[in-house]
Design an enzyme around this catalytic site. Structure first.
Site, mmCIF file in Angstrom:
data_model
loop_
_atom_site.group_PDB
_atom_site.id
_atom_site.type_symbol
_atom_site.label_atom_id
_atom_site.label_comp_id
_atom_site.label_asym_id
_atom_site.label_seq_id
_atom_site.Cartn_x
_atom_site.Cartn_y
_atom_site.Cartn_z
ATOM 1 N N LYS A 27 0.745 -1.150 -0.044
ATOM 2 C CA LYS A 27 -0.193 0.101 0.072
ATOM 3 C C LYS A 27 1.002 1.306 0.015
ATOM 4 C CE LYS A 27 -4.056 1.985 2.091
ATOM 5 N NZ LYS A 27 -3.583 3.576 1.690
ATOM 6 N N ASP A 29 1.402 5.577 0.436
ATOM 7 C CA ASP A 29 0.933 6.290 0.837
ATOM 8 C C ASP A 29 0.599 7.582 0.080
ATOM 9 O OD1 ASP A 29 -0.588 7.570 2.828
ATOM 10 O OD2 ASP A 29 1.590 8.030 4.091
ATOM 11 N N GLU A 162 3.138 1.658 4.684
ATOM 12 C CA GLU A 162 2.045 1.886 5.215
ATOM 13 C C GLU A 162 1.078 0.702 5.492
ATOM 14 O OE1 GLU A 162 -2.225 4.240 4.350
ATOM 15 O OE2 GLU A 162 -0.850 4.501 3.002
#
Length: 200
Positions: A27, A29, A162
């Site tokens: 993931k 950011d 993240e």
């Protein structure tokens, strides 16, 4: 070009699925963004429906350089640091708009054909074909398949990332919130404090 595109939204969970039917992506950011190209026209649209086409010229240029005239890509607008990790503060500051790239993880339409009914792995294949050669301004999200999910999440946390998003590789693209995309966040990442602040 169909105009009824809506974002597929992951459900937040505490544990990463480890079954063979899942694939896992780091993931990044940034800001969720949909890139729509229709001939010589490109639009960058946010989750809230804002038009950010004028904000990120590098992504627009990358979309226009592609030989394919008609496509819709789902991804994340990011600024990458020298270490290759997304820098949300740099993105949010608006001082680096010229450097913002698209971390592309799905494709909804290609050449006028709606790809949303296809399983994710087929959409991934089409996305990789569209962006092969890694055109500057857009890059394809790497992913891992199957049981490696929990190990990948621990590695992401050690690297200060993240978190990860896990997706059923055999499912169609679904508008709105779905259990077939699972988001697990690194509890020590700065993004968590931003979320907590927003609820105060």
């Amino acid at each position: 070009m169909p105009n009824a595109f809506e974002f597929c939204l992951p459900t937040t969970a505490k544990a990463v699925p480890d079954g063979a039917d899942w694939l896992h992506e780091i993931k990044y950011d940034g800001y969720r963004l949909r890139v729509e190209r229709n001939g010589k026209s490109v639009r960058l649209l946010t989750r809230n429906g804002h038009n950010w086409t004028d904000r990120y010229p590098w992504i627009v240029q990358a979309a226009l350089k592609n030989r394919e005239q008609h496509f819709v890509i789902d991804g994340e607008a990011v600024v990458l640091g020298v270490d290759g990790v997304s820098d949300f503060n740099a993105l949010h500051s608006r001082k680096h708009d010229e450097e913002v790239q698209l971390y592309a993880f799905d494709i909804l339409m290609l050449g006028g054909e709606d790809l949303r009914p296809l399983p994710l792995w087929m959409r991934k294949t089409n996305l990789a074909r569209l962006l092969r050669g890694r055109p500057e301004g857009m890059f394809v999200a790497p992913f891992e398949l199957g049981e490696i999910g929990p190990d990948l999440f621990r590695a992401a946390c050690r690297m200060g990332l993240e978190g990860i998003v896990s997706k059923r590789h055999d499912r169609r693209y679904i508008a709105g919130r779905t259990q077939e995309w699972i988001k697990v966040k690194n509890r020590t990442h700065p993004a968590m404090s931003r979320v907590e602040e927003s609820f105060r």
